[in-house]
Write a protein that holds these residues in place. Structure first.
Motif, mmCIF file in Angstrom:
data_model
loop_
_atom_site.group_PDB
_atom_site.id
_atom_site.type_symbol
_atom_site.label_atom_id
_atom_site.label_comp_id
_atom_site.label_asym_id
_atom_site.label_seq_id
_atom_site.Cartn_x
_atom_site.Cartn_y
_atom_site.Cartn_z
ATOM 1 N N SER A 112 0.820 -1.209 0.000
ATOM 2 C CA SER A 112 0.000 0.000 0.000
ATOM 3 C C SER A 112 0.857 1.263 0.000
ATOM 4 C CB SER A 112 -0.921 0.009 1.226
ATOM 5 O OG SER A 112 -0.159 -0.042 2.426
ATOM 6 N N GLN A 113 2.117 1.142 0.435
ATOM 7 C CA GLN A 113 3.004 2.304 0.464
ATOM 8 C C GLN A 113 3.423 2.761 -0.938
ATOM 9 O OE1 GLN A 113 5.826 0.280 3.065
ATOM 10 N NE2 GLN A 113 5.403 1.745 4.699
ATOM 11 N N GLU A 115 1.317 3.267 -3.457
ATOM 12 C CA GLU A 115 0.243 4.002 -4.133
ATOM 13 C C GLU A 115 0.551 5.472 -4.411
ATOM 14 O OE1 GLU A 115 -4.610 4.509 -3.969
ATOM 15 O OE2 GLU A 115 -3.542 3.808 -2.192
ATOM 16 N N VAL A 118 2.738 5.770 -7.835
ATOM 17 C CA VAL A 118 2.532 5.015 -9.072
ATOM 18 C C VAL A 118 2.246 5.897 -10.289
ATOM 19 C CG1 VAL A 118 1.838 2.844 -7.992
ATOM 20 C CG2 VAL A 118 0.118 4.578 -8.476
ATOM 21 N N GLU A 119 1.564 7.002 -10.091
ATOM 22 C CA GLU A 119 1.210 7.833 -11.252
ATOM 23 C C GLU A 119 2.460 8.276 -12.003
ATOM 24 O OE1 GLU A 119 -1.352 11.830 -12.478
ATOM 25 O OE2 GLU A 119 -1.246 11.194 -10.372
ATOM 26 N N GLN A 150 -3.665 -5.521 -5.724
ATOM 27 C CA GLN A 150 -3.696 -4.108 -5.328
ATOM 28 C C GLN A 150 -2.704 -3.290 -6.132
ATOM 29 O OE1 GLN A 150 -6.736 -4.426 -3.782
ATOM 30 N NE2 GLN A 150 -5.964 -2.639 -2.693
ATOM 31 N N LEU A 151 -1.520 -3.846 -6.369
ATOM 32 C CA LEU A 151 -0.519 -3.137 -7.169
ATOM 33 C C LEU A 151 -1.045 -2.861 -8.571
ATOM 34 C CD1 LEU A 151 2.304 -1.995 -7.637
ATOM 35 C CD2 LEU A 151 3.096 -4.335 -8.109
ATOM 36 N N LYS A 153 -4.121 -2.605 -9.400
ATOM 37 C CA LYS A 153 -5.192 -1.615 -9.259
ATOM 38 C C LYS A 153 -4.620 -0.209 -9.169
ATOM 39 C CE LYS A 153 -9.100 -0.392 -6.264
ATOM 40 N NZ LYS A 153 -9.859 -0.763 -5.033
ATOM 41 N N TYR A 154 -3.546 -0.039 -8.388
ATOM 42 C CA TYR A 154 -2.918 1.276 -8.280
ATOM 43 C C TYR A 154 -2.390 1.756 -9.633
ATOM 44 C CZ TYR A 154 -2.709 0.076 -3.258
ATOM 45 O OH TYR A 154 -3.004 -0.301 -1.968
ATOM 46 N N CYS A 155 -1.799 0.833 -10.395
ATOM 47 C CA CYS A 155 -1.162 1.198 -11.669
ATOM 48 C C CYS A 155 -2.160 1.406 -12.800
ATOM 49 C CB CYS A 155 -0.160 0.112 -12.081
ATOM 50 S SG CYS A 155 1.271 -0.064 -10.982
#
Length: 428
Positions: A112-113, A115, A118-119, A150-151, A153-155
């Protein structure tokens, strides 16, 4: 058989299962679900979103689960990658690990760290390395697989440089490839490399296959029987590409020994890429890994073995130049991150700038060839692709009445000419 089975694994704690239900689930998981399923989709509280959550939050969580399920099915339907193949395909190492590609080494203890970063990170890289040995949850199959979900999803909203994945009549254009790594202590990592640790490492690699990872990093130094069993399973049931790897830590080897390590990392022709990381004492040898990679490719070609991308690196600050001259699938850090995953790592933008400055990478000029083609958007489209990949190439129009006129032009004869697309009226 030809059947596809995906285990949808619901977390007992998040779903508030009773103790009796947990016991039944655990028995079924051990005796049925894991034995007779190929892939695994993990769910926590996506099905029990609080009533106070917004409609966007509710829809977003479920949409991502549906997307992840579609991704797993798409991965399962892909033709297996063939080591050394150059045939155009979504699943080939010469696309995934081709020249001027990069993967970002993540080293956070909690996924989660990642997130907040990632942008920006997604703009520069072609894959994310999921370093399982550095994660706090590394011994939990559920948490590791869920973390990868989750990774992704963030990306997902920010991916730029990834190939499209065909999925049941549609194209998934927002799948960030994952390099799944369990790095052991002997190989510059943290996972125990005693007998029990290596056995657990192979189990964790199997979890990577179940998660449908794009690239599975397999250290080449360990148990041959276990390695063979893992590779056989990957070849028979999965489409993941295998990256054979070896790190030489704290000692210097000869060029001949480095060549042997590249051959070892090819895993008897079963790996799709090979990665060798060396240690040196002096910058005078900072191209030794690169030279060994070239020699290994020549030997493989001579012997009729698959010629695969060879990733050649030197550990530490002394090896920074090795990351510039290594063209395929270079591990990188990013300017936005608070720390590097390893000493000597560079960003993708630093490496590309150095390659252009040293003329390792030179500008090539491309055109669309036709007549009365002012309407063509190919220059904008291809130019945007070059820019996204940070390549210095140019793409324009060659508006001529005849092909002969183009062939006789200075543009065609220029050494910087890279190629052309052909459209009307010359498309015959």
């Amino acid at each position: 058989n030809d059947l596809l089975s995906i285990y949808v694994n619901v977390d007992p704690e998040s779903s508030k299962m009773s103790e009796r239900s947990k016991e039944i689930k655990n028995k079924l998981e051990e005796n049925v679900f894991l034995k007779y399923s190929d892939y695994e989709l993990c769910i926590k509280n996506e099905g029990g979103i609080p009533a106070t959550a917004s409609s966007e939050e509710k829809q977003g969580d479920w949409e991502h689960l549906e997307w992840e399920l579609a991704r797993l099915v798409a991965r399962a339907r892909l033709a297996p990658a063939v080591p050394g193949a150059h045939t155009p395909s979504t699943n080939t190492a010469h696309l995934t690990m081709g020249d001027n590609t990069f993967f970002l080494s993540l080293s956070f203890p909690e996924i989660s760290q990642v997130e907040p970063y990632v942008e920006e990170m997604c703009l520069d890289v072609d894959a994310m390395e999921y370093r399982t040995d550095l994660l706090d949850c590394r011994d939990s199959r559920f948490d590791l697989i869920y973390g990868m979900q989750q990774l992704r999803k963030y990306c997902k909203p920010y991916v730029v440089r990834v190939p499209a994945l065909p999925a049941c009549g549609q194209m998934l254009e927002d799948v960030m490839p994952i390099v799944y790594t369990v790095r052991t202590q002997n190989q510059a990592g943290t996972y125990p490399d005693d007998e029990d640790g290596i056995a657990k490492m192979f189990e964790m690699l199997d979890w990577g296959l179940r998660a449908g990872v794009e690239v599975l990093d397999v250290e080449s130094a360990w148990d041959k029987v276990k390695t063979d069993a893992l590779l056989t399973k990957a070849e028979e049931r999965y489409s993941s590409q295998i990256l054979g790897s070896h790190h030489v830590v704290g000692q210097e080897v000869t060029t001949e020994e480095a060549v042997e390590l590249f051959q070892q990392c090819a895993l008897d022709g079963r790996a799709h890429g090979a990665k060798v990381v060396l240690s040196i004492e002096s910058e005078e040898k900072d191209n030794m890994a690169h030279q060994a990679a070239l020699l290994s490719s020549s030997i493989s070609s001579r012997d009729g073995k698959p010629v695969i991308p060879n990733i050649s690196l030197i550990l530490g600050e002394v090896g920074r130049f090795s990351r510039v001259i290594n063209l395929p699938f270079t591990p990188v850090t990013h300017e936005s991150l608070p720390f590097k995953a390893a000493p000597g790592q560079m960003t993708a933008s630093e490496i590309m700038a150095a390659r252009i400055l040293t003329k390792i990478l030179t500008t090539r000029r491309y055109v669309i060839l036709g007549h009365n083609i002012a309407y063509s958007v190919s220059p904008q489209m291809q130019g945007s692709a070059f820019a996204a990949a940070r390549l210095p190439h140019q793409y324009g129009r060659a508006d001529v009445e005849t092909v002969e006129e183009f062939v006789e032009s200075d543009f065609f004869k220029d050494p910087a000419f890279g190629g052309c697309s052909v459209t009307i009226p010359h498309k015959q």
